[in-house]
Design an enzyme around this catalytic site. Structure first.
Site, PDB file in Angstrom:
ATOM      1  N   THR A 164       6.349  -6.604   3.509  1.00  0.00           N
ATOM      2  CA  THR A 164       6.684  -8.035   3.548  1.00  0.00           C
ATOM      3  C   THR A 164       7.972  -8.279   2.761  1.00  0.00           C
ATOM      4  O   THR A 164       8.841  -9.032   3.214  1.00  0.00           O
ATOM      5  CB  THR A 164       5.522  -8.884   2.982  1.00  0.00           C
ATOM      6  OG1 THR A 164       4.301  -8.385   3.524  1.00  0.00           O
ATOM      7  CG2 THR A 164       5.672 -10.343   3.342  1.00  0.00           C
ATOM      8  N   ALA A 215       1.115  -8.950  -1.085  1.00  0.00           N
ATOM      9  CA  ALA A 215      -0.222  -8.708  -1.650  1.00  0.00           C
ATOM     10  C   ALA A 215      -1.085  -8.045  -0.583  1.00  0.00           C
ATOM     11  O   ALA A 215      -0.851  -8.206   0.613  1.00  0.00           O
ATOM     12  CB  ALA A 215      -0.860 -10.023  -2.094  1.00  0.00           C
ATOM     13  N   LYS A 227      -3.282  -6.167  -5.513  1.00  0.00           N
ATOM     14  CA  LYS A 227      -1.993  -5.581  -5.202  1.00  0.00           C
ATOM     15  C   LYS A 227      -2.026  -4.097  -5.547  1.00  0.00           C
ATOM     16  O   LYS A 227      -2.919  -3.637  -6.220  1.00  0.00           O
ATOM     17  CB  LYS A 227      -0.875  -6.286  -5.991  1.00  0.00           C
ATOM     18  CG  LYS A 227      -0.633  -7.702  -5.466  1.00  0.00           C
ATOM     19  CD  LYS A 227       0.546  -8.400  -6.127  1.00  0.00           C
ATOM     20  CE  LYS A 227       1.766  -7.564  -6.259  1.00  0.00           C
ATOM     21  NZ  LYS A 227       2.258  -7.009  -4.951  1.00  0.00           N
ATOM     22  N   GLU A 247       4.907  -4.379 -10.736  1.00  0.00           N
ATOM     23  CA  GLU A 247       4.830  -5.699 -10.088  1.00  0.00           C
ATOM     24  C   GLU A 247       4.188  -6.732 -11.022  1.00  0.00           C
ATOM     25  O   GLU A 247       4.604  -7.890 -11.063  1.00  0.00           O
ATOM     26  CB  GLU A 247       4.029  -5.601  -8.788  1.00  0.00           C
ATOM     27  CG  GLU A 247       4.774  -4.816  -7.712  1.00  0.00           C
ATOM     28  CD  GLU A 247       3.922  -4.488  -6.496  1.00  0.00           C
ATOM     29  OE1 GLU A 247       4.502  -4.202  -5.452  1.00  0.00           O
ATOM     30  OE2 GLU A 247       2.683  -4.502  -6.595  1.00  0.00           O
TER      31      GLU A 247
HETATM   32  C1  5RP Z   1       2.749  -2.657  -3.420  1.00  0.00           C
HETATM   33  C2  5RP Z   1       2.074  -3.950  -3.182  1.00  0.00           C
HETATM   34  C3  5RP Z   1       2.420  -4.687  -1.949  1.00  0.00           C
HETATM   35  O1  5RP Z   1       2.914  -5.934  -2.278  1.00  0.00           O
HETATM   36  C4  5RP Z   1       1.161  -4.818  -1.133  1.00  0.00           C
HETATM   37  O2  5RP Z   1       0.639  -3.521  -0.883  1.00  0.00           O
HETATM   38  C5  5RP Z   1       1.438  -5.517   0.208  1.00  0.00           C
HETATM   39  O3  5RP Z   1       2.241  -4.694   0.988  1.00  0.00           O
HETATM   40  P1  5RP Z   1       2.756  -5.132   2.419  1.00  0.00           P
HETATM   41  O4  5RP Z   1       3.714  -6.239   2.230  1.00  0.00           O
HETATM   42  O5  5RP Z   1       3.394  -3.873   2.966  1.00  0.00           O
HETATM   43  O6  5RP Z   1       1.556  -5.527   3.237  1.00  0.00           O
HETATM   44  O7  5RP Z   1       1.263  -4.438  -3.949  1.00  0.00           O
HETATM   45  O8  5RP Z   1       2.251  -2.042  -4.568  1.00  0.00           O
END
Ligand code: 5RP
Length: 228
Positions: free
Chosen positions: A43, A95, A106, A115
């Site tokens: 994202t 997330a 997360k 993060e």
């Molecule tokens: C990485 C994270 C990401 O924000 C979470 O996994 C969401 O990822 P994506 O945007 O690919 O769905 O916490 O550590």
């Protein structure tokens, strides 16, 4: 008519479109001169071009992962080490789960320790996600970062004091040398679980983010963005 209906069906179920919409809505919140924390994941990969396209003057950014830092630099977004800034105006991140009461999980990308540090340093923490991430209540797995030192002992202690845990296969250590694992036991009260996991020596950090840390949630849903 048929074409219109087909397009609606595609948009309604396309997570990538939803991620992009949420990311663009978050980029629109930024202002010139802001200090900004950039999260990690697919994202956020949509967020970075949206930020670059705004051409904001004087923004200063910190990145939560090497992948984000490289993509940002390629797009001409200035990134600096997170030792030159003490506070951020805004952090924006994805997330894995966003509950109705705004607790987050997360760390799907193993970057949750950095993060969380970045989110906690920000005046405003904006969460961006597609609609598949919206849940009634957070569930396992909960990502963990564990010290490599004493790893076996830490795993046993989590297993006996909190619940089932395993290291994540084929996953490199975090940029800070931590081992990425996942807690798979019951969640129950997220605040109590967060405290229990944080209380085990050897746990660097866990992927439960408290609702109190979150100021904005932008969820792409179909062809619009839900704001909470
Ligand atoms: C990485 C994270 C990401 O924000 C979470 O996994 C969401 O990822 P994506 O945007 O690919 O769905 O916490 O550590």
């Amino acid at each position: 008519m048929l074409r219109l209906r087909l397009r609606h069906v595609v948009n309604a179920s396309n997570p990538d479109t939803e991620k992009k919409l949420a990311a663009e809505a978050a980029a629109a919140l930024l202002e010139e001169g802001m200090a900004v924390g950039l999260g990690t994941g697919s994202t956020v990969a949509h967020l970075l071009p949206a930020i670059a396209a705004r051409g904001l003057i004087g923004i200063r950014c910190v990145a939560t992962s090497v992948a984000t830092e490289s993509q940002a630099r390629e797009l001409g977004i200035p990134v600096e080490a997170f030792d030159s800034l003490e506070r951020l105006d805004m952090a924006i991140d994805g997330a894995d789960q966003v509950s109705r009461d705004r607790w987050l999980v997360k760390g799907g990308g193993g970057a949750h320790t950095r993060e969380k540090i970045v989110a906690a340093s920000a005046e405003r923490f904006v969460v961006i996600a597609d609609s598949s991430k919206a849940v009634d209540r957070i569930e396992p797995p909960i990502p963990l970062e564990l010290h490599a030192f004493g790893l076996g002992s830490t795993l046993v202690r989590i297993g006996s004091e909190v619940g089932e845990v395993s290291t994540r296969p084929d996953t490199p250590p975090s940029p800070d040398g931590g081992v990425i694992a996942d807690y798979r036991g019951a969640v129950g009260d997220p605040e109590a679980l967060a405290a229990a996991l944080a209380g085990v020596p050897g746990v660097v950090d866990h992927g439960v983010f408290p609702a109190a840390m979150v100021t904005d949630v932008l969820i792409g849903r179909g062809d619009s963005v839900d704001r909470a």
